[in-house]
Motif scaffolding. Structure first.
Motif, PDB file in Angstrom:
ATOM      1  N   PRO A 183      -9.047   3.452   2.805  1.00  0.00           N
ATOM      2  CA  PRO A 183      -8.161   3.108   3.066  1.00  0.00           C
ATOM      3  C   PRO A 183      -7.590   2.638   4.497  1.00  0.00           C
ATOM      4  CG  PRO A 183      -8.016   5.460   2.269  1.00  0.00           C
ATOM      5  CD  PRO A 183      -9.657   5.199   2.265  1.00  0.00           C
ATOM      6  N   GLN A 231      -7.002   5.899  -2.728  1.00  0.00           N
ATOM      7  CA  GLN A 231      -7.513   4.594  -3.506  1.00  0.00           C
ATOM      8  C   GLN A 231      -7.119   4.460  -4.355  1.00  0.00           C
ATOM      9  OE1 GLN A 231     -11.968   5.575  -0.732  1.00  0.00           O
ATOM     10  NE2 GLN A 231     -11.606   3.385  -1.356  1.00  0.00           N
ATOM     11  N   ALA A 265       0.297   2.891  -3.189  1.00  0.00           N
ATOM     12  CA  ALA A 265      -1.266   2.865  -3.067  1.00  0.00           C
ATOM     13  C   ALA A 265      -1.196   4.480  -3.081  1.00  0.00           C
ATOM     14  CB  ALA A 265      -2.007   2.882  -2.404  1.00  0.00           C
ATOM     15  N   THR A 275      -7.991  -2.017  -2.350  1.00  0.00           N
ATOM     16  CA  THR A 275      -7.413  -0.552  -1.922  1.00  0.00           C
ATOM     17  C   THR A 275      -8.522  -0.166  -3.055  1.00  0.00           C
ATOM     18  OG1 THR A 275      -5.094  -1.117  -1.675  1.00  0.00           O
ATOM     19  CG2 THR A 275      -5.680   1.086  -2.899  1.00  0.00           C
ATOM     20  N   VAL A 285       0.906  -1.372   0.217  1.00  0.00           N
ATOM     21  CA  VAL A 285      -0.166  -0.038   0.162  1.00  0.00           C
ATOM     22  C   VAL A 285       0.803   1.178   0.494  1.00  0.00           C
ATOM     23  CG1 VAL A 285      -1.954   1.256   1.773  1.00  0.00           C
ATOM     24  CG2 VAL A 285      -2.582  -1.127   1.016  1.00  0.00           C
TER      25      VAL A 285
END
Lengths: 102, 234
Positions: free
Chosen positions: B211, A57, A54, B206, A50
């Motif tokens: 988050p 989102q 990321a 994701t 992540v």
């Protein structure tokens, strides 16, 4: 933020304390032991993914990807923690400075 | 001095020396943690509170980076707890060796982390009536506690002077720091598949969930793989 800090700390202390008072056969159980051992691996790996790909989102490819690749090379050569972190920071910072990545 | 006294003096010196060097090594992580804490939006007192009160590195990194990626306080807290479950196993293992009670127990519990447990268990439990195990635990725990907090403070204070953290690549540094934490834990093919499974689930989720949640969902991989593999062995 203080809620997260204090609640997180209280829970982590409670977990440490619980271990000192519960009957040992519960945590000695093979399945529980194995899961406890594997939990940090899935959580940390998910965090790495992540933190690398990321942006809120959205999944993105930016300067963090080559930075993580550089960190991987550093880890393969058994570099100390601080060096791995610095290499990643310098890679991303340099690419951004020269406008080669966002 | 009799020979046993001599032997104990040598062992004691060795243990204290090892405890000090582990503390110094851990301080390197501490500086990084302090730096990340303040760049991801925590104040210096909040960052320090995590090192003083939570005092378990992986949980601290988890909490801070979940908040940094936009996760809610609740998901960050739960993630840090999941990361802290192994400390319960550690204190269960250490309690009968330490033979603590009352306030001593409460302090020992706080110092129960990867390093102090590993050092305590590395000693021969029967040597010197268990004194070397106890000394190794306490010396390592105290040395790490002191240096971890000192290092956190240095990291937190020095970074809060910097401007835009992204231009210094600090977002990439978080990813690399977490990667360096998990890297030595991957020792088998099962570990590796858990690592990849966790990463893939988190990325797949994701775009779909808020988050912080993708990371919590990744914990399912550990539960399933842990359950299946321990069944198969028995």
């Amino acid at each position: 933020m203080w809620f997260a800090v204090l609640a997180g700390a209280a829970g982590c202390y409670a977990l440490k304390y619980v271990g000192s008072v519960i009957p040992s056969h519960i945590l000695e159980q093979r399945t529980v032991k194995k899961i406890v051992l594997l939990l940090p691996i899935s959580l940390l790996s998910a965090l790495v993914a992540v933190q690398t790909f990321a942006d809120s989102q959205n999944l993105v490819l930016d300067a963090r990807v080559p930075a993580l690749a550089a960190a991987t090379v550093a880890l393969r050569f058994r570099s100390p923690f601080i060096l791995v972190v610095l290499i990643a920071a310098v890679t991303a910072g340099t690419l951004r400075y020269f406008g080669l990545a966002v | 001095m009799n020979s046993e006294g001599n032997e104990w003096a040598v062992t004691r010196r060795q243990i204290v020396g090892n405890a000090a060097s582990i503390g110094i090594a851990v301080a390197m992580y501490g500086v990084s943690f302090g730096a990340l804490g303040t760049t991801t939006g925590l104040t210096i007192p909040q960052t320090m509170a995590l090192s003083l009160l939570m005092f378990t590195g992986a949980s601290q990194f988890t909490l801070v980076s979940t908040l940094a990626s936009g996760g809610t306080a609740l998901t960050a807290v739960v993630a840090s707890w999941l990361m802290g479950t192994r400390n319960a196993a550690y204190s269960m293992r250490m309690t009968p060796i330490l033979k603590t009670s009352g306030p001593g127990r409460l302090v020992a519990v706080q110092l129960t982390i990867d390093e102090s447990t590993a050092m305590g268990l590395a000693q021969d439990e029967t040597a010197f009536e268990g004194r070397s195990s106890r000394l190794a635990f306490w010396a390592t725990g105290l040395s790490v506690y002191l240096l971890w907090n000192l290092a956190t403070f240095i990291g937190a204070v020095s970074v809060s002077a910097i401007g835009d953290p992204k231009s210094f690549g600090l977002d990439a540094a978080i990813a690399a720091g977490l990667f360096a934490l998990v890297w030595p834990q991957i020792k088998s093919r099962i570990d590796l598949s858990v690592a990849f499974g966790g990463a893939l689930i988190a990325l797949a989720l994701t775009p779909m969930v808020p988050p912080g949640v993708p990371v919590l969902a990744a914990a399912i991989v550990s539960v399933v793989v842990g359950w299946v593999t321990s069944r198969r062995l028995s």
